[in-house]
Design an enzyme around this catalytic site. Sequence first.
Site, PDB file in Angstrom:
ATOM      1  N   CYS A 127       3.945   0.735  12.094  1.00 44.58           N
ATOM      2  CA  CYS A 127       5.120   0.507  11.257  1.00 44.58           C
ATOM      3  C   CYS A 127       6.317   1.336  11.708  1.00 44.58           C
ATOM      4  O   CYS A 127       7.319   1.404  11.008  1.00 44.58           O
ATOM      5  CB  CYS A 127       4.800   0.816   9.794  1.00 44.58           C
ATOM      6  SG  CYS A 127       4.007   2.397   9.530  1.00 44.58           S
ATOM      7  N   SER A 169      -3.842  -2.118   0.770  1.00 39.55           N
ATOM      8  CA  SER A 169      -2.786  -3.089   1.033  1.00 39.55           C
ATOM      9  C   SER A 169      -3.397  -4.342   1.640  1.00 39.55           C
ATOM     10  O   SER A 169      -4.227  -4.267   2.554  1.00 39.55           O
ATOM     11  CB  SER A 169      -1.744  -2.510   1.985  1.00 39.55           C
ATOM     12  OG  SER A 169      -0.622  -3.369   2.079  1.00 39.55           O
ATOM     13  N   ALA A 170      -2.993  -5.508   1.120  1.00 41.70           N
ATOM     14  CA  ALA A 170      -3.614  -6.771   1.518  1.00 41.70           C
ATOM     15  C   ALA A 170      -3.403  -7.101   2.983  1.00 41.70           C
ATOM     16  O   ALA A 170      -4.287  -7.669   3.633  1.00 41.70           O
ATOM     17  CB  ALA A 170      -3.067  -7.897   0.642  1.00 41.70           C
ATOM     18  N   HIS A 171      -2.229  -6.763   3.522  1.00 43.50           N
ATOM     19  CA  HIS A 171      -1.925  -7.238   4.873  1.00 43.50           C
ATOM     20  C   HIS A 171      -2.856  -6.644   5.928  1.00 43.50           C
ATOM     21  O   HIS A 171      -3.073  -7.249   6.974  1.00 43.50           O
ATOM     22  CB  HIS A 171      -0.460  -6.949   5.222  1.00 43.50           C
ATOM     23  CG  HIS A 171      -0.167  -5.530   5.571  1.00 43.50           C
ATOM     24  ND1 HIS A 171      -0.102  -4.522   4.631  1.00 43.50           N
ATOM     25  CD2 HIS A 171       0.084  -4.938   6.771  1.00 43.50           C
ATOM     26  CE1 HIS A 171       0.185  -3.380   5.230  1.00 43.50           C
ATOM     27  NE2 HIS A 171       0.301  -3.600   6.524  1.00 43.50           N
ATOM     28  N   GLY A 222       0.803  -1.206   0.000  1.00 38.19           N
ATOM     29  CA  GLY A 222       0.000   0.000   0.000  1.00 38.19           C
ATOM     30  C   GLY A 222       0.836   1.257   0.000  1.00 38.19           C
ATOM     31  O   GLY A 222       0.482   2.254  -0.636  1.00 38.19           O
ATOM     32  N   THR A 223       1.979   1.214   0.680  1.00 40.10           N
ATOM     33  CA  THR A 223       2.822   2.403   0.720  1.00 40.10           C
ATOM     34  C   THR A 223       3.412   2.691  -0.644  1.00 40.10           C
ATOM     35  O   THR A 223       3.559   3.842  -1.043  1.00 40.10           O
ATOM     36  CB  THR A 223       3.952   2.236   1.751  1.00 40.10           C
ATOM     37  OG1 THR A 223       4.690   1.050   1.455  1.00 40.10           O
ATOM     38  CG2 THR A 223       3.390   2.131   3.152  1.00 40.10           C
ATOM     39  N   THR A 279       7.219  -8.429 -13.322  1.00 40.42           N
ATOM     40  CA  THR A 279       6.276  -9.537 -13.428  1.00 40.42           C
ATOM     41  C   THR A 279       5.363  -9.572 -12.211  1.00 40.42           C
ATOM     42  O   THR A 279       5.844  -9.575 -11.072  1.00 40.42           O
ATOM     43  CB  THR A 279       7.037 -10.864 -13.550  1.00 40.42           C
ATOM     44  OG1 THR A 279       7.902 -10.799 -14.678  1.00 40.42           O
ATOM     45  CG2 THR A 279       6.069 -12.031 -13.705  1.00 40.42           C
ATOM     46  N   GLN A 324      -5.554   1.786   5.868  1.00 35.16           N
ATOM     47  CA  GLN A 324      -6.009   1.498   7.230  1.00 35.16           C
ATOM     48  C   GLN A 324      -7.516   1.282   7.285  1.00 35.16           C
ATOM     49  O   GLN A 324      -8.016   0.557   8.153  1.00 35.16           O
ATOM     50  CB  GLN A 324      -5.620   2.654   8.157  1.00 35.16           C
ATOM     51  CG  GLN A 324      -5.740   2.345   9.639  1.00 35.16           C
ATOM     52  CD  GLN A 324      -4.645   1.404  10.120  1.00 35.16           C
ATOM     53  OE1 GLN A 324      -3.600   1.285   9.492  1.00 35.16           O
ATOM     54  NE2 GLN A 324      -4.872   0.725  11.233  1.00 35.16           N
ATOM     55  N   ASN A 328      -3.780   6.053  10.419  1.00 39.11           N
ATOM     56  CA  ASN A 328      -3.197   4.801  10.885  1.00 39.11           C
ATOM     57  C   ASN A 328      -2.800   4.826  12.352  1.00 39.11           C
ATOM     58  O   ASN A 328      -2.509   3.777  12.928  1.00 39.11           O
ATOM     59  CB  ASN A 328      -1.978   4.443  10.029  1.00 39.11           C
ATOM     60  CG  ASN A 328      -0.932   5.532  10.036  1.00 39.11           C
ATOM     61  OD1 ASN A 328      -1.213   6.693   9.723  1.00 39.11           O
ATOM     62  ND2 ASN A 328       0.293   5.187  10.387  1.00 39.11           N
TER      63      ASN A 328
END
Length: 288
Positions: free
Chosen positions: A247, A122-124, A5-6, A161, A102, A74
């Site tokens: 983070c 962002s997936a996490h 995401g960042t 890729t 977030q 966040n």
Amino acid sequence: FTSGGTEADALAVHALGCDRPIIRGATEHDAIRAAAPDAAVLPVDRQGIADLDVLRGWLAAGPPALVCLMLANNETGTIQPVAEAAALCRAHGALLHVDAVQAAGRIPVDLVALACHSLALSAHKLGGPTGVGALLLAPEVTVIAPLITGGGQERGRRGGTPAVAAIAGFAAVCDLTGDQAQPGQARLGVLRDRAEATAVRHGALVCGGGAARLANTTVLALPGVRAETQVIALDLDGIAVSAGAACSSGKVQASHVLSAMGLGELAGQAIRVSLPWNVTEDAIRSEE
């Protein structure tokens, strides 16, 4: 995009900000701050809400700009009036980039309803794999300058890729999260409020408590006690918290978010507490 995401935030600032002055919220993530170090900084009030009157004046007085405003902070969880900011941007020919990393999975995130030009995910943050995110673009955004050049992947927007397995994991967690986020967040909100009430009774202050916030996040300031002292004491008791963004582990400087909110010395006396999806009622100590 096969990026965090960042990186999606940095790509948007780079791609959309070409030949445009940049305006960013004072409480934006470090990804935005680093990508646009010379941006004009839009002030926030004591609750962390961006001053849209100032934004309106800047947009009216200057050339078309790129505006960066996160959907939910966040650190504090404060939710920004993004749709209102988008209306101002469109009225003045500006572009709006939204960091929704977030917010996704905790509140509804709809590119059309928000009316922004780009949006980073962002997936996490949804419980998906790390290292994969997405930059969503409004239909009218057809040409952007790639941050990473290469073989023309991602319609020429990001070289390299694609990591198919990570992307598939991202898609799967989006499918699982979409309809289930809100009931779980309501439960977290009840537990968050209970924890805050207990902390307040013991002398703590809730930073940004007067604004609409994400249900899982709170920032508590304890006047006179440095944040790192609180972090160490709670760690010894088996409770993991941070003295800023999740983070920013290992950093001890005062939060730029809380400083922007005008909290002064309290910015160095506050801890961020985040409730995980599986927190139990027994884990929240309350005193009636």
